[in-house]
Design a protein around this motif. Structure first.
Motif, PDB file in Angstrom:
ATOM      1  N   LEU A 123      17.310  11.782  24.383  1.00  6.74           N
ATOM      2  CA  LEU A 123      15.802  12.154  23.808  1.00  6.74           C
ATOM      3  C   LEU A 123      15.563  11.634  22.468  1.00  6.74           C
ATOM      4  CD1 LEU A 123      15.686  15.869  24.960  1.00  6.74           C
ATOM      5  CD2 LEU A 123      15.110  13.859  26.150  1.00  6.74           C
ATOM      6  N   GLY A 124      16.814  11.384  21.712  1.00  9.54           N
ATOM      7  CA  GLY A 124      16.398  10.871  20.366  1.00  9.54           C
ATOM      8  C   GLY A 124      15.718   9.501  20.005  1.00  9.54           C
ATOM      9  N   ASP A 125      15.856   8.544  21.209  1.00  8.54           N
ATOM     10  CA  ASP A 125      14.859   7.649  21.230  1.00  8.54           C
ATOM     11  C   ASP A 125      13.524   7.536  21.494  1.00  8.54           C
ATOM     12  OD1 ASP A 125      17.256   6.325  20.128  1.00  8.54           O
ATOM     13  OD2 ASP A 125      17.828   5.838  22.108  1.00  8.54           O
ATOM     14  N   LEU A 126      13.130   8.849  21.905  1.00 12.60           N
ATOM     15  CA  LEU A 126      11.777   8.991  22.588  1.00 12.60           C
ATOM     16  C   LEU A 126      10.740   9.750  21.568  1.00 12.60           C
ATOM     17  CD1 LEU A 126      12.640  10.518  25.926  1.00 12.60           C
ATOM     18  CD2 LEU A 126      12.292   8.078  25.468  1.00 12.60           C
ATOM     19  N   LYS A 127       9.417   9.454  21.669  1.00 14.61           N
ATOM     20  CA  LYS A 127       8.464  10.072  20.922  1.00 14.61           C
ATOM     21  C   LYS A 127       8.435  11.795  21.183  1.00 14.61           C
ATOM     22  CE  LYS A 127       5.771   5.993  20.858  1.00 14.61           C
ATOM     23  NZ  LYS A 127       4.220   5.384  21.062  1.00 14.61           N
ATOM     24  N   PRO A 128       7.940  12.548  20.353  1.00 15.86           N
ATOM     25  CA  PRO A 128       7.898  14.146  20.651  1.00 15.86           C
ATOM     26  C   PRO A 128       7.297  14.247  22.133  1.00 15.86           C
ATOM     27  CG  PRO A 128       7.150  13.235  18.419  1.00 15.86           C
ATOM     28  CD  PRO A 128       7.162  12.037  18.981  1.00 15.86           C
ATOM     29  N   GLY A 129       6.049  13.729  22.336  1.00 17.94           N
ATOM     30  CA  GLY A 129       5.568  13.959  23.569  1.00 17.94           C
ATOM     31  C   GLY A 129       6.493  13.589  24.777  1.00 17.94           C
ATOM     32  N   GLU A 130       6.990  12.425  24.645  1.00 13.63           N
ATOM     33  CA  GLU A 130       7.953  11.939  25.812  1.00 13.63           C
ATOM     34  C   GLU A 130       9.120  12.822  25.899  1.00 13.63           C
ATOM     35  OE1 GLU A 130       8.495   7.964  24.552  1.00 13.63           O
ATOM     36  OE2 GLU A 130       6.675   6.972  25.452  1.00 13.63           O
ATOM     37  N   LYS A 131       9.657  13.203  24.673  1.00 15.22           N
ATOM     38  CA  LYS A 131      10.817  14.256  24.673  1.00 15.22           C
ATOM     39  C   LYS A 131      10.440  15.248  25.502  1.00 15.22           C
ATOM     40  CE  LYS A 131      12.759  12.687  20.079  1.00 15.22           C
ATOM     41  NZ  LYS A 131      13.153  13.194  19.017  1.00 15.22           N
ATOM     42  N   VAL A 132       9.389  16.084  25.259  1.00 21.00           N
ATOM     43  CA  VAL A 132       9.089  17.248  26.080  1.00 21.00           C
ATOM     44  C   VAL A 132       9.201  16.738  27.503  1.00 21.00           C
ATOM     45  CG1 VAL A 132       7.115  18.997  26.331  1.00 21.00           C
ATOM     46  CG2 VAL A 132       7.815  18.228  24.042  1.00 21.00           C
ATOM     47  N   MET A 133       8.324  15.581  27.759  1.00 24.12           N
ATOM     48  CA  MET A 133       8.203  15.477  29.240  1.00 24.12           C
ATOM     49  C   MET A 133       9.786  15.070  29.819  1.00 24.12           C
ATOM     50  SD  MET A 133       6.107  12.104  30.723  1.00 24.12           S
ATOM     51  CE  MET A 133       4.572  12.689  30.014  1.00 24.12           C
ATOM     52  N   ALA A 134      10.356  14.425  29.168  1.00 30.19           N
ATOM     53  CA  ALA A 134      11.700  14.235  29.860  1.00 30.19           C
ATOM     54  C   ALA A 134      12.480  15.254  30.008  1.00 30.19           C
ATOM     55  CB  ALA A 134      12.396  12.972  28.935  1.00 30.19           C
ATOM     56  N   ALA A 135      12.544  16.222  28.908  1.00 28.24           N
ATOM     57  CA  ALA A 135      13.373  17.440  29.095  1.00 28.24           C
ATOM     58  C   ALA A 135      12.853  18.347  30.183  1.00 28.24           C
ATOM     59  CB  ALA A 135      13.014  18.498  27.655  1.00 28.24           C
ATOM     60  N   PHE A 136      11.633  18.469  30.404  1.00 24.10           N
ATOM     61  CA  PHE A 136      11.164  19.257  31.660  1.00 24.10           C
ATOM     62  C   PHE A 136      11.366  18.479  32.936  1.00 24.10           C
ATOM     63  CE2 PHE A 136       8.480  21.744  28.643  1.00 24.10           C
ATOM     64  CZ  PHE A 136       8.265  22.811  29.469  1.00 24.10           C
ATOM     65  N   PHE A 137      11.231  17.226  32.962  1.00 23.90           N
ATOM     66  CA  PHE A 137      11.656  16.655  34.171  1.00 23.90           C
ATOM     67  C   PHE A 137      13.104  16.798  34.483  1.00 23.90           C
ATOM     68  CE2 PHE A 137      13.229  13.118  36.523  1.00 23.90           C
ATOM     69  CZ  PHE A 137      12.489  12.645  37.407  1.00 23.90           C
ATOM     70  N   GLN A 138      13.976  16.846  33.699  1.00 26.87           N
ATOM     71  CA  GLN A 138      15.576  17.129  33.659  1.00 26.87           C
ATOM     72  C   GLN A 138      15.512  18.397  34.213  1.00 26.87           C
ATOM     73  OE1 GLN A 138      18.030  15.078  33.652  1.00 26.87           O
ATOM     74  NE2 GLN A 138      19.642  16.181  33.765  1.00 26.87           N
ATOM     75  N   SER A 139      14.854  19.073  33.720  1.00 29.73           N
ATOM     76  CA  SER A 139      15.233  20.928  33.993  1.00 29.73           C
ATOM     77  C   SER A 139      14.457  21.018  35.446  1.00 29.73           C
ATOM     78  CB  SER A 139      14.235  21.619  33.040  1.00 29.73           C
ATOM     79  OG  SER A 139      14.216  22.969  33.157  1.00 29.73           O
ATOM     80  N   ILE A 140      13.701  20.141  35.830  1.00 30.54           N
ATOM     81  CA  ILE A 140      12.945  20.322  37.232  1.00 30.54           C
ATOM     82  C   ILE A 140      13.995  19.465  38.343  1.00 30.54           C
ATOM     83  CG2 ILE A 140      11.107  19.964  38.674  1.00 30.54           C
ATOM     84  CD1 ILE A 140       9.394  20.501  36.509  1.00 30.54           C
ATOM     85  N   THR A 141      14.341  18.185  37.951  1.00 30.37           N
ATOM     86  CA  THR A 141      14.938  17.528  38.860  1.00 30.37           C
ATOM     87  C   THR A 141      16.395  18.164  39.230  1.00 30.37           C
ATOM     88  OG1 THR A 141      15.522  15.254  39.406  1.00 30.37           O
ATOM     89  CG2 THR A 141      16.182  15.853  37.245  1.00 30.37           C
ATOM     90  N   THR A 142      17.058  18.887  38.182  1.00 30.49           N
ATOM     91  CA  THR A 142      18.385  19.041  38.634  1.00 30.49           C
ATOM     92  C   THR A 142      18.549  20.426  39.499  1.00 30.49           C
ATOM     93  OG1 THR A 142      18.141  20.681  36.722  1.00 30.49           O
ATOM     94  CG2 THR A 142      19.456  18.740  36.061  1.00 30.49           C
ATOM     95  N   ARG A 143      17.231  20.934  40.092  1.00 30.80           N
ATOM     96  CA  ARG A 143      17.151  21.947  40.996  1.00 30.80           C
ATOM     97  C   ARG A 143      16.427  21.557  41.962  1.00 30.80           C
ATOM     98  NH1 ARG A 143      13.614  25.280  39.366  1.00 30.80           N
ATOM     99  NH2 ARG A 143      14.161  26.841  40.827  1.00 30.80           N
ATOM    100  N   THR A 144      16.131  20.288  42.277  1.00 31.15           N
ATOM    101  CA  THR A 144      15.196  19.849  43.428  1.00 31.15           C
ATOM    102  C   THR A 144      15.657  18.379  43.731  1.00 31.15           C
ATOM    103  OG1 THR A 144      13.481  19.164  42.039  1.00 31.15           O
ATOM    104  CG2 THR A 144      13.567  21.348  42.807  1.00 31.15           C
ATOM    105  N   ALA A 145      15.131  17.612  43.340  1.00 32.74           N
ATOM    106  CA  ALA A 145      15.186  16.115  43.797  1.00 32.74           C
ATOM    107  C   ALA A 145      16.403  15.280  43.478  1.00 32.74           C
ATOM    108  CB  ALA A 145      13.870  15.240  43.351  1.00 32.74           C
ATOM    109  N   GLY A 146      16.903  15.451  42.232  1.00 31.62           N
ATOM    110  CA  GLY A 146      18.029  14.687  41.830  1.00 31.62           C
ATOM    111  C   GLY A 146      17.774  13.125  41.597  1.00 31.62           C
ATOM    112  N   PHE A 147      16.488  13.051  41.078  1.00 31.22           N
ATOM    113  CA  PHE A 147      16.227  11.800  40.387  1.00 31.22           C
ATOM    114  C   PHE A 147      16.416  11.779  38.828  1.00 31.22           C
ATOM    115  CE2 PHE A 147      13.063  11.846  43.747  1.00 31.22           C
ATOM    116  CZ  PHE A 147      13.389  11.057  44.348  1.00 31.22           C
TER     117      PHE A 147
END
Length: 277
Positions: A26-50
């Protein structure tokens, strides 16, 4: 729904906290992108696996958070893997009710059926035992770091599909272990849930067996603590009497009785015959 919201939000916040300034994730991303990437990681670990960020680039703390989310998985009646959110929620409510001293396990004003609690306990520990055993075997046959092997195993048990770039490096025995636990993770908990749910007890329904209390260390500690507290209370009373009567106190190791040297029993109030007034 409540458990899902807590898992998604809590997982994203922890990943943000642990990897906010970490280069490569997350260190190389913008603040908004960091939030989006964190939520995507939190969701994908429980569902899709992307993945949008290679899993090996996350810190060890975020990898542990991801493993917990993968192990819990999705909600019942869905295609997601894991032990299911309801299973974990029931176990948390069960522990909370026990700590509070409640005899029943109550959720939103309703008592949870004992059979559901047993099913949750069996499914949870079946998956946990499978993951621990497979992790030990995978570390033994591959020689890779424990965290990478545990991540691979939990992902396989929960049928997520994420990896810390370890799958292609595994030997044949390691790949066989991963394949087997993927099948066990997909079929095992579901089969157990159905078997426990349809289990009949007509054979011994009329049999009432005697109960047996098992001594647990916590109970032993409580008994010792209660004795010590009782002794302290008696000592305080005797100290107050001692200040008035200028007497002295002694304690019996066997009977926990406290007596005054002047000859008065602190418990019964009778004359003990020892000491002089």
């Amino acid at each position: 729904l409540t458990t899902t919201v807590i898992l998604i939000t809590g997982g994203a916040l922890l990943i943000l906290l642990l990897d906010w300034n970490h280069t490569g994730s997350l260190g190389d991303l913008k603040p908004g992108e960091k939030v989006m990437a964190a939520f995507f990681q939190s969701i994908t670990t429980r569902t899709a696996g992307f993945e949008t960020i290679p899993q090996k680039n996350f810190t060890d703390g975020s990898a542990m958070v991801s493993m917990i989310l993968m192990f819990i998985g999705g909600s019942p009646m869905g295609t997601a893997g894991g032990v299911k959110t309801i299973t974990v929620a029931l176990l948390i409510v069960l522990v909370t009710s026990y700590i509070r001293g409640n005899h029943d396990t109550v959720v939103w004003g309703r008592k949870v059926v004992e059979e559901n609690i047993r099913s949750a306990v069996v499914i949870f520990f079946f998956a946990l035992t499978t993951a621990l055993t497979a992790t030990i075997l995978l570390v033994a046959v591959s020689g890779h770091p424990l965290l990478d092997c545990a991540y691979e195993v939990v992902s396989a048990v929960a049928t997520v599909g994420l990896t810390r770039s370890l799958t292609s490096q595994l030997p044949a025995a390691g790949k066989i272990i991963v394949i087997l636990i993927m099948y066990m993770g997909r079929i095992g908990p579901i089969t157990l849930a159905v078997a426990l749910g349809r289990r009949t007890r007509h054979v011994d329904a009329d049999i009432q067996r005697p109960e047996q209390r098992i001594l647990i260390r916590r109970k032993c500690y409580q008994a010792v603590l209660q004795r010590r507290l009782s002794l302290i209370r008696i000592m305080k009373k005797m100290n107050r009497k001692e200040n008035k009567n200028h007497g002295q106190t002694i304690c019996s190791n066997r009977t926990w009785k406290i007596r005054l040297c002047c000859g008065t029993d602190a418990v019964t109030g009778r004359k003990t015959g020892s000491g002089s007034g």
